[in-house]
Design an enzyme around this catalytic site. Structure first.
Site, short mmCIF file in Angstrom:
data_model
loop_
_atom_site.label_atom_id
_atom_site.label_comp_id
_atom_site.label_asym_id
_atom_site.label_seq_id
_atom_site.Cartn_x
_atom_site.Cartn_y
_atom_site.Cartn_z
N ASP A 365 13.60 2.07 0.24
CA ASP A 365 12.14 1.86 0.21
C ASP A 365 11.78 0.51 0.81
O ASP A 365 12.57 -0.10 1.56
CB ASP A 365 11.66 2.02 -1.25
CG ASP A 365 10.24 2.54 -1.36
OD1 ASP A 365 9.32 1.73 -1.19
OD2 ASP A 365 10.06 3.75 -1.60
N ASP A 366 10.62 0.02 0.48
CA ASP A 366 10.04 -1.20 1.03
C ASP A 366 11.00 -2.40 0.91
O ASP A 366 11.69 -2.54 -0.10
CB ASP A 366 8.76 -1.48 0.22
CG ASP A 366 7.88 -2.52 0.85
OD1 ASP A 366 8.28 -3.10 1.87
OD2 ASP A 366 6.77 -2.73 0.33
N ARG A 442 -3.46 -6.52 -1.20
CA ARG A 442 -2.00 -6.61 -1.26
C ARG A 442 -1.49 -7.56 -0.16
O ARG A 442 -0.47 -7.31 0.47
CB ARG A 442 -1.35 -5.23 -1.12
CG ARG A 442 -0.04 -5.10 -1.89
CD ARG A 442 0.74 -3.87 -1.52
NE ARG A 442 1.87 -3.68 -2.43
CZ ARG A 442 2.98 -3.04 -2.10
NH1 ARG A 442 3.13 -2.53 -0.90
NH2 ARG A 442 3.95 -2.91 -2.97
N LYS A 475 9.51 8.04 4.42
CA LYS A 475 8.37 7.92 3.51
C LYS A 475 7.35 7.06 4.21
O LYS A 475 7.60 5.88 4.49
CB LYS A 475 8.84 7.26 2.20
CG LYS A 475 7.73 7.01 1.19
CD LYS A 475 8.36 6.51 -0.10
CE LYS A 475 7.36 6.07 -1.13
NZ LYS A 475 8.01 5.43 -2.28
N TRP A 476 6.20 7.64 4.53
CA TRP A 476 5.14 6.95 5.29
C TRP A 476 4.10 6.48 4.30
O TRP A 476 3.32 7.26 3.78
CB TRP A 476 4.54 7.94 6.30
CG TRP A 476 3.49 7.37 7.20
CD1 TRP A 476 2.29 6.85 6.84
CD2 TRP A 476 3.53 7.30 8.63
NE1 TRP A 476 1.58 6.45 7.94
CE2 TRP A 476 2.33 6.72 9.05
CE3 TRP A 476 4.48 7.68 9.58
CZ2 TRP A 476 2.03 6.51 10.40
CZ3 TRP A 476 4.18 7.47 10.92
CH2 TRP A 476 2.97 6.88 11.32
N ASP A 477 4.09 5.18 4.07
CA ASP A 477 3.23 4.61 3.03
C ASP A 477 1.98 3.99 3.64
O ASP A 477 1.90 3.73 4.86
CB ASP A 477 4.05 3.54 2.29
CG ASP A 477 3.58 3.32 0.86
OD1 ASP A 477 2.49 3.79 0.51
OD2 ASP A 477 4.31 2.64 0.11
N MET A 478 0.99 3.71 2.81
CA MET A 478 -0.27 3.08 3.25
C MET A 478 -0.86 2.46 1.99
O MET A 478 -1.31 3.19 1.10
CB MET A 478 -1.15 4.20 3.81
CG MET A 478 -2.37 3.79 4.55
SD MET A 478 -3.73 3.53 3.45
CE MET A 478 -5.08 3.71 4.56
N CYS A 525 2.45 9.10 1.67
CA CYS A 525 2.31 8.32 0.44
C CYS A 525 1.20 7.31 0.69
O CYS A 525 1.02 6.87 1.83
CB CYS A 525 3.64 7.60 0.19
SG CYS A 525 3.59 6.37 -1.11
N ASP A 547 2.16 6.65 -8.24
CA ASP A 547 3.11 5.61 -8.63
C ASP A 547 3.38 5.65 -10.13
O ASP A 547 4.21 4.90 -10.63
CB ASP A 547 2.58 4.22 -8.24
CG ASP A 547 2.90 3.90 -6.79
OD1 ASP A 547 3.71 4.62 -6.18
OD2 ASP A 547 2.32 2.93 -6.26
C1 DGJ Z 1 3.60 2.25 -2.87
C2 DGJ Z 1 4.43 3.48 -3.08
O1 DGJ Z 1 3.69 4.45 -3.75
C3 DGJ Z 1 5.69 3.11 -3.83
O2 DGJ Z 1 6.41 4.26 -4.12
C4 DGJ Z 1 6.47 2.13 -3.01
O3 DGJ Z 1 6.91 2.75 -1.83
C5 DGJ Z 1 5.63 0.92 -2.70
N1 DGJ Z 1 4.37 1.27 -2.13
C6 DGJ Z 1 6.35 0.00 -1.74
O4 DGJ Z 1 5.59 -1.05 -1.36
#
Ligand code: DGJ
Length: 731
Positions: A365-366, A442, A475-478, A525, A547
């Protein structure tokens, strides 16, 4: 198949297996809504347009057009000329005056369904779907409006979209373009919607429809944690099994509005589309604007049928991924295990331990890139942090593969940290309003994806990493919502295009990704589940749901999500306790049973959890392999809801051939002196005999549905149990 035009009556009849939708065209060419509901045998009901009811209809005496327009049930309402209810289309002419009115000119019925350029949309072959185009003209503006209706026969779904084309010689501005309108007489409708917050997404809400306008909406630049692009009007007696439900669901991932309005004549107008707030689109001569798609579903058998129709529809006609009907790898994600504090060795330790338990993929992850040791820097700098991944990314992936796991990786490509090399090089790539300090959220800014070079940069950053190693999952987050919407790329009268252009940029990025990496498993995500919408499903077969990984909070979140979406797209993991969000302690088995009603995976430090918990993982993994086909492809039945004040929550998944049923029951709070609950199953074959696997007991389908089963042995809070029944004929 499903669409025909009755020339004499000027009525279009759109039929799915169990529903009909009727559209009428008046003498003047107004396109009116006659009926939507249970399937009809013929194209009747034209009188519902009530064209003769007004003292002065427009064709008789033009000066009373106002009275007509303010009551006529429109298929697609327009603003500025006398319909004072919510308009779907507001157009400003070259003089800055707003007004629009269009008339039927011709139509076309085609097999199949054309794609919507640049937008996610449902698809289907000829034989599965048929499409009606109604071509209309505003002769004053020289604006052509195409109303499209696609009829998905088997799923009882009709989708709508709208296309606008400036065929004139002057510029005009689209100030509002919705995608669908549903005008009906009120039947004491109640409105059902989904609302929430971060870590509390998609809770179901139901309230009476009162006079005036009530809406759910987002102006956050994404579909959001807070409100969902969905609306249902339901008759008061509606439950899971009975009552009428009119559902509208928007295939879009940006600002939206979903609104119902009850007017002075007890007429209801439900509309859905891009939120007009901060929206204005220049439509130059010969230009075309394509609005996103809306999904309409009607059920006369309550919410349950609506959910099942939508689940089938999304599985069959929205999710393109080759994973749609396939078993997903059981993954372990290191976010709640390590947050930013990891390195190659730590990841490999997790992978080795995970492998022993039968887990199939490690997701990093991140925190693997730039100088990212917390969330305040480096977004945009998509280069491997070799202080953490000391032997590089490819080597890590190879080692994980050697251990026997696939490898997945996290990105947040739409963002830019003020503290990043990218921002230092291209400060102009962040959205900003001239003269204002950009609002941080953030500690990050948003990339201006209306700029093609920013889109290209974001794409290449992701693709380069994917090309460099054997990466099976992204996993493409925002992680923030949009504001400070401004750019120097566009002139002052086009800044209103940016929010929609941003969403188009996201779609372009994901389209390029799935084209170049067709076998990639993509999971969308957004700070948990803020971009869980049908638009995202077009690109990714699964979306991280929330989350909040606490099994009890998840009951409500997953119930609201499964109200509309198939279980196979609900990202759900078993995490450690006390839960990181609510600090609740729940049994490991319950965490597993709840995550099983989703994509199923782990998000914990498997090297550190108690031996007692770890020992349960192989059993849960086995359970997943055994039931995943059912959960992925079966019919979902909601049996009892903790959210409706029951002490327990219960749902079932029934295989399409009705030969298998998996029932999940979670006791939330133990009730003193209550030894068993009687739960009546649904959706079974009544004459079939089913065996309960655990005990070998036999029951007839009608017995299970009418008498029910007794759930017992749940001692204490948060306990849960699975019941698996199989047709006795299956052996
Ligand atoms: C938000 C996601 O929902 C989490 O699962 C995780 O990937 C964090 N961001 C990472 O910054």
């Amino acid at each position: 198949m499903g669409i025909y035009f009755e020339e004499e009556k000027k009525i279009f009849k759109l039929d799915t297996e169990n529903t009909s939708y009727l559209i009428g065209v008046t003498e003047e060419g107004y396109v009116g809504h006659i009926y939507y509901g249970k399937r009809l045998s013929a194209a009747g009901g034209g009188y519902l347009l009530r064209t003769g009811e007004y003292p002065f209809t427009p064709s008789v005496l033009k000066r009373e057009k106002g009275a007509f327009l303010d009551t006529f049930p429109m298929e697609y309402s327009t603003g500025g000329v006398g319909d004072y209810r919510e308009s779907c289309l507001d157009v400003k002419n070259f003089m800055g005056q707003t007004g629009c009115e269009f008339f039927y000119r011709s139509h076309e019925i085609v097999e199949g369904k054309p794609v919507l350029k640049g937008l996610p949309a449902s698809f289907g072959e000829s034989g599965e779907v048929e499409t009606l185009f109604i071509y209309c003209e505003d002769p004053v503006l020289d604006l052509w409006v195409t109303l499209s209706y696609s009829v998905f026969f088997r799923e009882d779904v009709i989708t709508r979209n709208v296309k606008l084309e400036n065929k004139g010689t002057s510029r005009m501005f689209l100030e509002k373009v919705y995608s669908a309108c549903l005008d009906m007489d009120n039947r004491d409708f109640e409105m059902v919607s989904l609302h929430g917050s971060w870590v509390r997404e998609r809770h179901i809400q139901r309230c009476a429809l009162s006079y005036g306008r009530q809406n759910m909406s987002s102006v956050r630049g994404e579909s959001s944690h807070q409100e969902h692009p969905f609306l249902a009007l339901v008759t008061p007696e509606t439950t899971q099994e009975q009552g009428e439900v009119y559902g509208m669901h928007f295939v879009y991932s940006g600002n939206f509005i979903a609104q119902a309005e009850l007017n002075q004549f007890d007429q209801v107008r439900a509309v859905m589309g891009i939120n007009p707030s901060q929206f204005s689109w220049l439509l130059a001569p010969r230009a075309v604007f394509q609005a996103p798609e809306t999904v309409l579903v009607y059920s006369d058998e309550g919410f349950g049928k609506m959910s099942r129709c939508l689940h089938d529809f999304y599985r069959n006609h929205m999710i393109r991924s080759p994973y749609v009907l396939k078993k997903r790898p059981i993954l372990i994600n290191n976010w709640e295990a390590t947050y930013f504090d990891f390195n190659t060795e730590k990841l490999l330790d997790i992978a080795r331990e995970a492998k022993k338990s039968g887990i199939e993929m490690l997701v990093m992850d991140d925190g693997w890139f730039g100088k990212r040791n917390n969330d305040n820097c480096s977004l945009g700098d998509w280069v491997v942090n070799e202080e953490k991944l000391t032997t590089g990314l490819k080597d890590l992936v190879d080692q994980v593969n050697e251990i026997g796991l696939e490898f997945g990786i996290w990105f947040e490509p739409e963002m830019i940290s003020p503290d990043s090399d990218l921002y230092r090089k291209h400060p102009e790539w962040a959205f900003r309003i001239l003269g204002r300090e950009i609002t941080q959220s953030r500690e990050q800014y948003v990339l201006d994806l209306s700029r093609q070079e920013a889109v290209n940069y974001a794409y290449e950053s992701v693709a380069k990493i994917l090309r460099s190693a054997n990466i099976a999952y992204v996993k493409w987050d925002m992680n923030r919502q949009l504001c400070d919407i401004g750019t120097v790329m566009y002139p002052c009268d086009r800044q209103g295009e940016l929010l929609h252009r941003y969403v188009l940029g996201v779609y372009q990025l994901q389209e390029r990704l799935v084209q170049e990496f067709p076998n990639l498993l993509l999971e969308n995500c957004s700070g948990g589940g803020a971009r869980f919408d049908p638009g995202m499903l077009y690109y990714s077969p699964q979306i991280w749901c929330s989350d909040d990984t606490d099994a009890i909070e998840r009951l409500r979140i997953q119930e609201g999500t499964a109200f509309l979406y198939p279980l196979s797209c609900i990202g759900a993991h078993v995490s450690d306790c006390p839960n990181h969000t609510v600090h609740r302690v729940t049994p490991f088995s319950t965490r597993g049973n709840v995550a099983l009603a989703g994509t199923f995976g782990y998000e914990l430090d498997i090297t550190k959890i108690s031996e007692e918990d770890r020992k349960q993982i192989p059993e849960q993994v086995k359970q997943y392999h055994k039931y995943s086909h059912l959960i992925q492809n079966g019919d979902y039945y909601r049996i009892a809801s903790w959210s409706e004040k029951k002490p327990y929550d219960c749902w079932a998944v029934v295989s399409k051939d009705k030969k298998e049923v998996l029932v999940t029951c979670v006791q939330v709070l133990a009730r003193p002196n209550m030894h068993s609950y009687c739960i009546r199953l649904k959706g079974l074959d009544q004459g079939q005999q089913y065996c309960l696997e655990e005990t070998g007991e036999k029951f007839y389908g009608d017995e299970l549905m009418q008498c029910g089963i007794l759930v017992s042995g749940l001692e204490g809070d948060f306990q849960s149990k699975l019941y698996y029944f199989k047709s006795c004929l299956e052996g």
